[in-house]
Design a protein around this motif. Structure first.
Motif, PDB file in Angstrom:
ATOM      1  N   GLU A  99    -108.769 -48.468  -0.960  1.00  0.00           N
ATOM      2  CA  GLU A  99    -107.738 -48.206  -0.147  1.00  0.00           C
ATOM      3  C   GLU A  99    -107.290 -47.368  -1.717  1.00  0.00           C
ATOM      4  O   GLU A  99    -106.818 -46.126  -0.623  1.00  0.00           O
ATOM      5  CB  GLU A  99    -106.595 -49.166   0.221  1.00  0.00           C
ATOM      6  CG  GLU A  99    -106.926 -50.002   1.535  1.00  0.00           C
ATOM      7  CD  GLU A  99    -105.652 -50.824   1.926  1.00  0.00           C
ATOM      8  OE1 GLU A  99    -104.930 -51.157   1.197  1.00  0.00           O
ATOM      9  OE2 GLU A  99    -105.629 -51.271   3.114  1.00  0.00           O
ATOM     10  N   ARG A 100    -107.182 -47.821  -2.594  1.00  0.00           N
ATOM     11  CA  ARG A 100    -106.693 -46.457  -3.861  1.00  0.00           C
ATOM     12  C   ARG A 100    -107.490 -46.025  -4.086  1.00  0.00           C
ATOM     13  O   ARG A 100    -106.922 -44.096  -4.544  1.00  0.00           O
ATOM     14  CB  ARG A 100    -106.799 -47.730  -4.823  1.00  0.00           C
ATOM     15  CG  ARG A 100    -106.311 -46.812  -6.059  1.00  0.00           C
ATOM     16  CD  ARG A 100    -105.523 -47.700  -7.104  1.00  0.00           C
ATOM     17  NE  ARG A 100    -107.118 -48.137  -7.407  1.00  0.00           N
ATOM     18  CZ  ARG A 100    -107.059 -49.203  -9.400  1.00  0.00           C
ATOM     19  NH1 ARG A 100    -105.639 -49.825  -9.717  1.00  0.00           N
ATOM     20  NH2 ARG A 100    -108.011 -49.561  -9.476  1.00  0.00           N
ATOM     21  N   MET A 146    -109.530 -43.895  -1.205  1.00  0.00           N
ATOM     22  CA  MET A 146    -109.751 -43.706  -0.387  1.00  0.00           C
ATOM     23  C   MET A 146    -108.747 -42.598  -0.686  1.00  0.00           C
ATOM     24  O   MET A 146    -108.190 -41.456  -0.987  1.00  0.00           O
ATOM     25  CB  MET A 146    -109.519 -44.427   0.750  1.00  0.00           C
ATOM     26  CG  MET A 146    -110.492 -44.629   1.018  1.00  0.00           C
ATOM     27  SD  MET A 146    -110.880 -45.672   2.624  1.00  0.00           S
ATOM     28  CE  MET A 146    -110.030 -46.964   2.773  1.00  0.00           C
ATOM     29  N   ARG A 147    -107.333 -43.291  -1.465  1.00  0.00           N
ATOM     30  CA  ARG A 147    -105.671 -42.762  -0.875  1.00  0.00           C
ATOM     31  C   ARG A 147    -106.044 -41.444  -2.360  1.00  0.00           C
ATOM     32  O   ARG A 147    -105.902 -39.953  -1.978  1.00  0.00           O
ATOM     33  CB  ARG A 147    -104.426 -43.477  -1.793  1.00  0.00           C
ATOM     34  CG  ARG A 147    -104.127 -43.963  -0.942  1.00  0.00           C
ATOM     35  CD  ARG A 147    -102.825 -44.405  -1.227  1.00  0.00           C
ATOM     36  NE  ARG A 147    -102.991 -45.640  -2.124  1.00  0.00           N
ATOM     37  CZ  ARG A 147    -102.742 -47.216  -1.404  1.00  0.00           C
ATOM     38  NH1 ARG A 147    -103.258 -47.287  -1.031  1.00  0.00           N
ATOM     39  NH2 ARG A 147    -103.254 -47.650  -2.795  1.00  0.00           N
ATOM     40  N   LYS A 148    -106.676 -41.568  -4.092  1.00  0.00           N
ATOM     41  CA  LYS A 148    -107.089 -40.286  -4.630  1.00  0.00           C
ATOM     42  C   LYS A 148    -108.182 -39.552  -4.198  1.00  0.00           C
ATOM     43  O   LYS A 148    -107.393 -37.975  -4.553  1.00  0.00           O
ATOM     44  CB  LYS A 148    -107.796 -41.694  -5.967  1.00  0.00           C
ATOM     45  CG  LYS A 148    -108.357 -40.430  -6.324  1.00  0.00           C
ATOM     46  CD  LYS A 148    -108.810 -41.400  -7.748  1.00  0.00           C
ATOM     47  CE  LYS A 148    -109.575 -40.298  -9.165  1.00  0.00           C
ATOM     48  NZ  LYS A 148    -110.450 -41.462  -9.942  1.00  0.00           N
ATOM     49  N   LEU A 182    -108.152 -38.250  -1.409  1.00  0.00           N
ATOM     50  CA  LEU A 182    -107.136 -38.037   0.175  1.00  0.00           C
ATOM     51  C   LEU A 182    -106.908 -36.382  -0.940  1.00  0.00           C
ATOM     52  O   LEU A 182    -106.517 -35.587  -0.933  1.00  0.00           O
ATOM     53  CB  LEU A 182    -107.045 -38.386   0.432  1.00  0.00           C
ATOM     54  CG  LEU A 182    -105.829 -38.258   1.601  1.00  0.00           C
ATOM     55  CD1 LEU A 182    -106.376 -37.553   3.576  1.00  0.00           C
ATOM     56  CD2 LEU A 182    -104.910 -39.320   2.890  1.00  0.00           C
ATOM     57  N   SER A 183    -105.774 -37.502  -1.702  1.00  0.00           N
ATOM     58  CA  SER A 183    -104.892 -36.554  -2.751  1.00  0.00           C
ATOM     59  C   SER A 183    -105.652 -35.538  -3.372  1.00  0.00           C
ATOM     60  O   SER A 183    -105.782 -33.816  -3.069  1.00  0.00           O
ATOM     61  CB  SER A 183    -104.802 -37.414  -3.597  1.00  0.00           C
ATOM     62  OG  SER A 183    -104.113 -35.966  -4.809  1.00  0.00           O
ATOM     63  N   GLU A 205    -106.900 -32.597  -0.653  1.00  0.00           N
ATOM     64  CA  GLU A 205    -105.764 -31.826  -0.053  1.00  0.00           C
ATOM     65  C   GLU A 205    -104.443 -31.194  -0.530  1.00  0.00           C
ATOM     66  O   GLU A 205    -104.511 -30.107  -1.305  1.00  0.00           O
ATOM     67  CB  GLU A 205    -104.391 -33.791   0.304  1.00  0.00           C
ATOM     68  CG  GLU A 205    -104.767 -34.043   1.305  1.00  0.00           C
ATOM     69  CD  GLU A 205    -103.138 -34.816   1.206  1.00  0.00           C
ATOM     70  OE1 GLU A 205    -102.535 -35.744   0.522  1.00  0.00           O
ATOM     71  OE2 GLU A 205    -103.126 -35.764   2.690  1.00  0.00           O
TER      72      GLU A 205
END
Length: 147
Positions: A132-133, A135-137, A139-140, A143
């Motif tokens: 999850e970490r 994936m968040r990275k 995604l950031s 973006e």
């Protein structure tokens, strides 16, 4: 609480040992009194290394004060919200690496109704947390690239 008893044909110790999640029981002072095979697998400590030890064995130093404050309050009041809510916290492996664990607890009571210990059912969620970490990275990063 259920009034249904475990059938005599069921060996409770076998249930504890065969569980896929760690089962850790600590006494009123926070000393480990039950440590199953899955606890050994998740945390790396054998039963002989863990039994009789403080929960500090698997609690990161920066989390210990908060852990013990909550533990003492639970022992004093007999109330915990983590019987039904899953708690996600960092933990320690024997080799020093950090783990991400999720668990619920059950309170153990003596004949007079006082809390005598805490049972924790623990799952290692380190891989999921790391995924999850990542994936968040990602995604950031996506973006940021889009702006």
């Amino acid at each position: 609480m259920s009034d249904q008893a475990i059938p005599a044909s069921i060996d409770v110790s076998q249930l504890v040992e065969s569980a896929g999640d760690a089962i850790v029981v600590s006494d009123a002072d926070g000393a480990i009194i039950v440590w199953n095979a899955s606890a050994e697998r998740i945390f790396g400590f054998s039963s002989s290394e863990a039994l009789g030890q403080s929960l500090d064995l698997i609690t990161p130093e920066r989390q210990r004060q908060r852990h013990w404050d909550g533990y003492a309050k639970t022992m004093r009041t007999g109330i915990t919200r983590y019987g039904t809510e899953v708690l996600r916290v960092p933990a320690l492996h024997k080799d020093g690496r950090s783990l991400s664990i999720a668990f619920t607890v059950g309170l153990l009571h003596g004949p007079d109704g006082t809390v005598t210990g805490i049972l924790a059912i623990i799952r290692d969620e380190t891989r999921r947390w790391n995924d999850e970490r990542q994936m968040r990275k990602r995604l950031s990063e996506l973006e940021s690239a889009a702006t």
